[in-house]
Design an enzyme around this catalytic site. Structure first.
Site, PDB file in Angstrom:
ATOM      1  N   SER A  30       0.818  -1.213   0.000  1.00 20.26           N
ATOM      2  CA  SER A  30       0.000   0.000   0.000  1.00 20.26           C
ATOM      3  C   SER A  30       0.851   1.261   0.000  1.00 20.26           C
ATOM      4  O   SER A  30       0.313   2.364   0.011  1.00 20.26           O
ATOM      5  CB  SER A  30      -0.916   0.012   1.233  1.00 20.26           C
ATOM      6  OG  SER A  30      -0.151  -0.057   2.424  1.00 20.26           O
ATOM      7  N   HIS A  48      -2.630  -2.995  -5.712  1.00 24.15           N
ATOM      8  CA  HIS A  48      -3.039  -2.691  -4.339  1.00 24.15           C
ATOM      9  C   HIS A  48      -4.551  -2.821  -4.189  1.00 24.15           C
ATOM     10  O   HIS A  48      -5.315  -1.957  -4.611  1.00 24.15           O
ATOM     11  CB  HIS A  48      -2.583  -1.278  -3.959  1.00 24.15           C
ATOM     12  CG  HIS A  48      -3.011  -0.861  -2.599  1.00 24.15           C
ATOM     13  ND1 HIS A  48      -3.282   0.454  -2.276  1.00 24.15           N
ATOM     14  CD2 HIS A  48      -3.232  -1.578  -1.459  1.00 24.15           C
ATOM     15  CE1 HIS A  48      -3.651   0.525  -1.009  1.00 24.15           C
ATOM     16  NE2 HIS A  48      -3.619  -0.692  -0.494  1.00 24.15           N
ATOM     17  N   GLU A  89      -5.688  -0.249  -6.990  1.00 22.67           N
ATOM     18  CA  GLU A  89      -4.664   0.671  -7.509  1.00 22.67           C
ATOM     19  C   GLU A  89      -3.636  -0.149  -8.294  1.00 22.67           C
ATOM     20  O   GLU A  89      -3.130  -1.158  -7.798  1.00 22.67           O
ATOM     21  CB  GLU A  89      -3.941   1.390  -6.378  1.00 22.67           C
ATOM     22  CG  GLU A  89      -4.687   2.566  -5.806  1.00 22.67           C
ATOM     23  CD  GLU A  89      -3.865   3.309  -4.765  1.00 22.67           C
ATOM     24  OE1 GLU A  89      -3.746   4.532  -4.886  1.00 22.67           O
ATOM     25  OE2 GLU A  89      -3.356   2.676  -3.823  1.00 22.67           O
ATOM     26  N   ASN A  94      -3.539   6.030  -0.061  1.00 21.26           N
ATOM     27  CA  ASN A  94      -2.896   6.270   1.230  1.00 21.26           C
ATOM     28  C   ASN A  94      -2.172   7.609   1.310  1.00 21.26           C
ATOM     29  O   ASN A  94      -1.965   8.133   2.404  1.00 21.26           O
ATOM     30  CB  ASN A  94      -1.945   5.122   1.571  1.00 21.26           C
ATOM     31  CG  ASN A  94      -2.701   3.945   2.159  1.00 21.26           C
ATOM     32  OD1 ASN A  94      -3.642   4.126   2.919  1.00 21.26           O
ATOM     33  ND2 ASN A  94      -2.292   2.738   1.808  1.00 21.26           N
TER      34      ASN A  94
END
Length: 290
Positions: A118, A139, A151, A189
């Site tokens: 991540s 991800h 992702e 993130n």
């Protein structure tokens, strides 16, 4: 064509990835060094699929077929026939690099490799394999069966064929891809974790209680979960790891992990998975610890 998918790690993320890949018709090899973890993962998978049957999302035969497509093993050799291997181990670069070093000798020449990291550099992880051109970030969001986003992150050496194969696979899994450049923490993130970190600072500085902060963001910003509740769900160790990647990778003080977050992780108060974080989960209803 990707037919057989290997998954390294049978924790929450690996189990979720195994569920969606098996339901999409792929043969799945779930690998973990712990037989106990693999046993728990298979029990969780069966419960999750039973829940989908009860909700009418899949049929009983579809559940049985999905489970039959999953095999488990505790050795990297389990993954030798895979067209794609997805690493879903803990968010620690040294651990991931060790996994890839051990994995590479068992892979067939054409196999693709993806990491569910991540936050960690795809380019850097790819460089410790023999196939950086066939290496990519994939991800998944937690919980994998529910969340629609994946992702996709290309390293500097990732070739177009690998990218297109993973993009196509993402759609086959019923997910929506979002392509990110290979910058620390990528898109989700990069935005989410600093918000969570700021919520922890808000608690640390006494601006509000756990309950007040989460209520304010749920009702004032229409978030489905408060940031501290979400941190507990993600795992405070993972939150801290991502913030450290941002802080070290971008060299900006705004990404400095809150000392309270560090203290909770040092205490082993990692959130839901251990029964205590910003909330205490020992009773029937979670209650704030501060």
């Amino acid at each position: 064509m990707i037919r057989t998918i290997g998954i390294i790690g049978s924790g929450q993320m690996g189990t979720g990835i195994a569920q969606v890949t098996s339901l999409s018709g792929h043969t799945v090899r779930l690998m973990d060094t712990s037989p106990e973890s693999l046993s728990r993962a298979m029990q969780t998978l069966e419960k999750n699929l039973d829940r989908q049957v009860a909700k009418g999302k899949i049929t009983e035969p579809e559940k049985d077929e999905a489970l039959a497509r999953i095999s488990t093993g505790t050795d990297m050799a389990t993954l030798g026939d895979c067209d794609l291997v997805i690493e879903a181990a803990t968010e620690n670069e040294d651990i991931k690099r060790g996994i890839f070093k051990d994995l590479v000798p068992h892979l067939k020449a054409e196999a693709l490799v993806a990491t569910n990291t991540s936050s960690i550099s795809i380019t850097r992880l790819a460089a410790c394999t023999d196939r950086p051109h066939k290496f990519i970030g994939m991800h998944f969001m937690n919980p994998v069966p529910v969340m629609q986003l994946v992702e996709i992150i290309r390293g500097i050496a990732t070739d177009e064929e690998t990218y297109q194969a993973i993009r196509e696979l993402t759609f086959k899994l019923g997910k929506t891809p979002a392509v990110s450049e290979d910058f620390p923490a990528f898109i989700v993130n990069r935005v989410l974790q600093p918000m969570i970190n700021e919520a922890v600072y808000t608690l640390y500085e006494g601006v509000g209680s756990v309950e007040a902060i989460d209520t304010a963001m749920k009702l004032g910003a229409n978030h489905p979960m408060g940031p501290l509740e979400l941190a507990d769900f993600i795992g405070l160790d993972t939150c801290l790891s991502v913030m450290q990647v941002l802080y070290e990778g971008l060299a900006d003080s705004k990404y400095r992990p809150c000392p309270l977050l560090v203290k909770y992780v040092e205490a082993g108060w990692l959130g839901r998975k251990v029964g205590r974080g910003f909330y205490d989960y020992s009773g029937d209803t979670p209650r704030p610890t501060r």
